[in-house]
Design a protein around this motif. Structure first.
Motif, PDB file in Angstrom:
ATOM      1  N   PRO A 240     111.469  16.520  20.708  1.00 52.17           N
ATOM      2  CA  PRO A 240     112.482  16.777  19.665  1.00 52.17           C
ATOM      3  C   PRO A 240     113.755  17.130  20.164  1.00 52.17           C
ATOM      4  CG  PRO A 240     110.311  17.701  19.147  1.00 52.17           C
ATOM      5  CD  PRO A 240     110.254  17.395  20.531  1.00 52.17           C
ATOM      6  N   TYR A 241     114.914  16.700  19.634  1.00 55.74           N
ATOM      7  CA  TYR A 241     116.188  17.173  20.076  1.00 55.74           C
ATOM      8  C   TYR A 241     116.732  17.993  18.934  1.00 55.74           C
ATOM      9  CZ  TYR A 241     116.056  13.910  23.966  1.00 55.74           C
ATOM     10  OH  TYR A 241     116.019  13.056  25.252  1.00 55.74           O
ATOM     11  N   TYR A 242     117.131  17.610  17.979  1.00 56.13           N
ATOM     12  CA  TYR A 242     118.072  18.222  16.995  1.00 56.13           C
ATOM     13  C   TYR A 242     117.905  17.475  15.490  1.00 56.13           C
ATOM     14  CZ  TYR A 242     122.527  20.016  15.500  1.00 56.13           C
ATOM     15  OH  TYR A 242     123.615  20.692  14.605  1.00 56.13           O
ATOM     16  N   PHE A 248     125.063  12.531   3.031  1.00 55.67           N
ATOM     17  CA  PHE A 248     124.050  12.144   2.195  1.00 55.67           C
ATOM     18  C   PHE A 248     122.506  12.165   2.734  1.00 55.67           C
ATOM     19  CE2 PHE A 248     127.917   9.735   0.761  1.00 55.67           C
ATOM     20  CZ  PHE A 248     128.091  10.344  -0.626  1.00 55.67           C
ATOM     21  N   GLY A 249     122.534  13.015   3.733  1.00 52.13           N
ATOM     22  CA  GLY A 249     121.208  12.961   4.189  1.00 52.13           C
ATOM     23  C   GLY A 249     120.853  13.874   5.456  1.00 52.13           C
ATOM     24  N   VAL A 250     119.509  13.884   5.821  1.00 50.74           N
ATOM     25  CA  VAL A 250     119.404  14.812   7.028  1.00 50.74           C
ATOM     26  C   VAL A 250     119.053  13.954   8.274  1.00 50.74           C
ATOM     27  CG1 VAL A 250     117.828  16.806   7.777  1.00 50.74           C
ATOM     28  CG2 VAL A 250     118.441  16.616   5.448  1.00 50.74           C
ATOM     29  N   GLY A 251     119.393  14.300   9.347  1.00 48.08           N
ATOM     30  CA  GLY A 251     119.206  13.418  10.458  1.00 48.08           C
ATOM     31  C   GLY A 251     118.371  14.151  11.552  1.00 48.08           C
ATOM     32  N   TYR A 252     117.183  13.565  11.969  1.00 45.29           N
ATOM     33  CA  TYR A 252     116.440  14.135  13.202  1.00 45.29           C
ATOM     34  C   TYR A 252     116.723  13.025  14.355  1.00 45.29           C
ATOM     35  CZ  TYR A 252     112.053  14.630  15.723  1.00 45.29           C
ATOM     36  OH  TYR A 252     111.308  14.574  17.031  1.00 45.29           O
ATOM     37  N   THR A 253     116.936  13.411  15.511  1.00 41.80           N
ATOM     38  CA  THR A 253     116.913  12.886  16.817  1.00 41.80           C
ATOM     39  C   THR A 253     116.135  13.204  17.823  1.00 41.80           C
ATOM     40  OG1 THR A 253     118.389  12.011  18.560  1.00 41.80           O
ATOM     41  CG2 THR A 253     118.809  14.266  17.905  1.00 41.80           C
ATOM     42  N   ASP A 255     113.971  11.752  21.910  1.00 43.58           N
ATOM     43  CA  ASP A 255     114.072  10.787  22.903  1.00 43.58           C
ATOM     44  C   ASP A 255     113.588   9.520  22.549  1.00 43.58           C
ATOM     45  OD1 ASP A 255     111.180  11.621  22.907  1.00 43.58           O
ATOM     46  OD2 ASP A 255     111.135  11.288  25.140  1.00 43.58           O
ATOM     47  N   LYS A 256     112.964   9.332  21.461  1.00 43.89           N
ATOM     48  CA  LYS A 256     112.469   8.013  21.214  1.00 43.89           C
ATOM     49  C   LYS A 256     113.018   7.202  19.889  1.00 43.89           C
ATOM     50  CE  LYS A 256     109.117   8.087  23.971  1.00 43.89           C
ATOM     51  NZ  LYS A 256     107.773   8.307  23.802  1.00 43.89           N
ATOM     52  N   GLY A 257     114.092   7.851  19.544  1.00 45.22           N
ATOM     53  CA  GLY A 257     114.750   7.182  18.342  1.00 45.22           C
ATOM     54  C   GLY A 257     115.354   8.346  17.353  1.00 45.22           C
ATOM     55  N   ILE A 258     116.030   7.798  16.318  1.00 44.56           N
ATOM     56  CA  ILE A 258     116.599   8.578  15.212  1.00 44.56           C
ATOM     57  C   ILE A 258     116.384   8.536  13.702  1.00 44.56           C
ATOM     58  CG2 ILE A 258     118.574   6.835  15.027  1.00 44.56           C
ATOM     59  CD1 ILE A 258     120.503   9.408  14.979  1.00 44.56           C
ATOM     60  N   TYR A 259     115.941   9.475  13.110  1.00 50.64           N
ATOM     61  CA  TYR A 259     115.517   9.291  11.908  1.00 50.64           C
ATOM     62  C   TYR A 259     116.342   9.609  10.758  1.00 50.64           C
ATOM     63  CZ  TYR A 259     111.140   8.950  14.404  1.00 50.64           C
ATOM     64  OH  TYR A 259     109.848   8.523  15.224  1.00 50.64           O
ATOM     65  N   PHE A 260     116.163   9.263   9.559  1.00 54.72           N
ATOM     66  CA  PHE A 260     117.207   9.861   8.406  1.00 54.72           C
ATOM     67  C   PHE A 260     116.152  10.038   7.281  1.00 54.72           C
ATOM     68  CE2 PHE A 260     120.375   9.054   5.130  1.00 54.72           C
ATOM     69  CZ  PHE A 260     121.390   9.733   5.604  1.00 54.72           C
ATOM     70  N   SER A 261     116.528  11.221   6.700  1.00 54.27           N
ATOM     71  CA  SER A 261     116.125  11.487   5.019  1.00 54.27           C
ATOM     72  C   SER A 261     117.115  11.401   4.118  1.00 54.27           C
ATOM     73  CB  SER A 261     115.303  12.598   5.421  1.00 54.27           C
ATOM     74  OG  SER A 261     114.664  13.109   3.977  1.00 54.27           O
ATOM     75  N   TYR A 262     117.141  10.449   3.236  1.00 52.74           N
ATOM     76  CA  TYR A 262     118.316  10.452   2.538  1.00 52.74           C
ATOM     77  C   TYR A 262     118.279  11.325   1.366  1.00 52.74           C
ATOM     78  CZ  TYR A 262     121.798   7.973  -0.545  1.00 52.74           C
ATOM     79  OH  TYR A 262     122.868   7.701  -1.559  1.00 52.74           O
TER      80      TYR A 262
END
Length: 524
Positions: A240-242, A248-253, A255-262
């Motif tokens: 986990p990074y940050y 318009f959402g919450v981001g999670y980054t 080392d394997k990718g980036i995610y988004f919760s709208y």
């Protein structure tokens, strides 16, 4: 509390009845007893579960009578960051006397406090509404993310000098396992609570080397952990990074990718706060994000280590690339894709006069660790072309080659700060010159563990804004955080504040009760 079901009927009657008369045959009319409310403040502020709201208004009637009926009501302010059209707002009676003494047990948020004073003789009613801001002990101050006893914990230093130490240990009986990585803040986080209802709150997000914790800022209770924050299968093997908020959402980054919760509660868009699958470039290409990234125009800019390119995640959760050529189709001397270097730091700077958001990436040459480069870019979500303005090779004599901590002055001067061999330096990003900084009042010999330009510039009511250069140090199991005013990019005078506690500070966040979805918050 008892619901006031007849309140709108009473209001209607009060508006319709504007005069009355005694009919004794001579039709001699007289003015009714009008009700006047005075002595209310425009805004009240209380701490939940701690304060009793005391309000003592002056209420008068023009004809001198005193037979009055009172109703005090309290409801969430429509349109505030804590409300949504999808959440039911109930109008509650909290008092029936002129003088109100009401223990505050509401959640943190913005409320309308209304006094209804009615003349019993004729029904004439006066209505006055003021604002009530409810905060919690966790609503304002500096959150310090720290490593302690091999784990991760959180201290809160309030603006009045008081503090709450070891918050996670107090809640859970122990710190979070693993070393701390980052702390984030979401001013308007939406999730589904245990009663399967949408709830909106400010949230503090913590990433450690092997876990994540999203906490409700009202009482620091856990909303989600890494094992509960995904909609589907829990990913494995990620670092986990940050976690951060954009429009318009919450981001999670990681080392394997980036995610988004709208989700965007302030725009009436609610969400679960959970994440699905990683976002892909062109719906097919995966990424390996760098740890450092910056927010500009509500978007997250980062370096993709998988293909050596700059990407940004927009406010709708889509990933975008840049073209190597300029607007005329001409190839630029420094490509933005296929960069064969290792990112060491990514900082940001915004000069209001230039109306440009500057991004600065410090790269280490992939084939020669003795070479460093600073890429200066203008970050824009409306430009799809190469954003690089220039690339500077750092002089071989620069102490940047030995640095391990970095920061930029985000809001004014184009300078970078770094720490090399426990010495603080200022690096002029325009002139490519550096100088050591020796801030007044810092104790020599303490290990410097964190450096950051930290600011808050949106307190329009009290003007309680600040723009600090912050250094955290560690010695003998204890930390100190020194906060300095800045002049010309340098610490000005002695520290404005010095925060102290147990452990080693690795990051921090400031939270203000008035933070909104579009508030300017310093980068990672």
């Amino acid at each position: 509390m008892k619901k006031l079901y007849m309140i709108w009927f009473t209001c209607l009657i009060g508006l319709l009845i504007t005069a009355c008369y005694d009919d004794n045959g001579n039709y001699d009319y007289r003015k009714i007893g009008e009700v006047q409310i005075d002595g209310l403040e425009e805004t009240y502020e209380c701490v939940a579960y701690q304060d009793v709201l005391h309000v003592e208004p002056k209420v008068t009637i023009t004809d001198g009578s005193s037979d009055l009926e009172y109703f005090w009501t309290l409801n969430l302010t429509p349109g505030s960051s804590t409300t949504s059209e999808k959440i039911k707002i109930e109008l509650d009676t909290i008092g029936r006397e002129r003088v109100l003494d009401y223990p505050i047990t509401e959640k943190a948020g913005a409320y309308d406090l209304t006094l209804w004073a009615k003349n019993k003789a004729n029904g004439a009613t006066s209505i006055e509404t003021v604002s009530l801001s409810v905060v919690t002990p966790f609503s304002e101050g500096f959150y310090l993310l720290k490593e302690i006893n091999g784990g991760t914990d959180l201290d809160l230093h309030l603006k009045d000098g008081s503090y709450v130490m070891d918050i996670l240990e107090a809640k859970d009986g122990q710190p979070m396992p693993g070393a701390p990585v980052s702390i984030g803040l979401d001013p308007t986080y939406s999730f589904i609570n245990a009663q399967t209802e949408y709830e909106i709150t400010k949230a503090v997000t913590i990433c450690t080397e092997n876990d994540v914790r999203i906490s409700n800022i009202e009482d620091m209770s856990v909303i989600y952990t890494y094992n509960t924050m995904f909609l589907g299968e829990i990913p494995t093997g990620e670092k986990p990074y940050y976690i951060w908020r954009n429009y318009f959402g919450v981001g999670y980054t990681c080392d394997k990718g980036i995610y988004f919760s709208y989700q965007a509660p302030s725009y009436q868009l609610l969400g679960t706060g959970k994440f699905g699958l990683p976002v892909l470039v062109n719906d097919s290409e995966g990424t390996k994000p760098s740890f450092y990234g910056v927010i500009s125009s509500g978007c997250w800019f980062f370096f993709d280590e998988l293909k050596g390119r700059l990407l940004y995640l927009d406010f709708n959760g889509s990933l975008h690339t840049f073209k190597d050529e300029d607007e005329e189709g001409k190839k630029q001397p420094y490509p933005i894709n296929g960069i064969p270097h290792k990112l060491k730091y990514f900082g940001i700077n915004y000069i209001a006069a230039d109306k440009e958001t500057n991004g600065y990436i410090l790269f280490e040459d992939e084939n020669n660790v003795d070479k460093l480069y600073i890429y200066h870019m203008v970050l824009s979500t409306t430009n799809i072309y190469n954003p690089i303005k220039k690339v500077i090779e750092v002089d071989a004599s620069s102490k940047l080659h030995e640095a391990d901590l970095f920061a930029t002055y985000e809001s004014t001067a184009k300078v970078m700060y770094f720490v090399a061999n426990n010495q603080i330096y200022l690096y002029d990003l325009e002139q490519q010159v550096e100088e050591p900084l020796n801030p007044t009042g810092m104790v020599t010999g303490e290990e410097i563990t964190y450096i950051k330009n930290y600011y808050w510039k949106e307190d329009a009511v009290t003007g309680d804004n600040f723009d600090y250069l912050v250094f955290a140090t560690h010695q003998n199991g204890k930390y100190k955080v020194y906060m300095y005013n800045i002049l010309g990019g340098k610490p000005n005078g002695g520290p404005v504040r010095v925060l102290e506690g147990d452990g080693k500070v690795v990051s921090m966040r400031f939270v203000d009760k008035d933070m909104k979805i579009d508030s300017t918050i310093p980068a990672l």
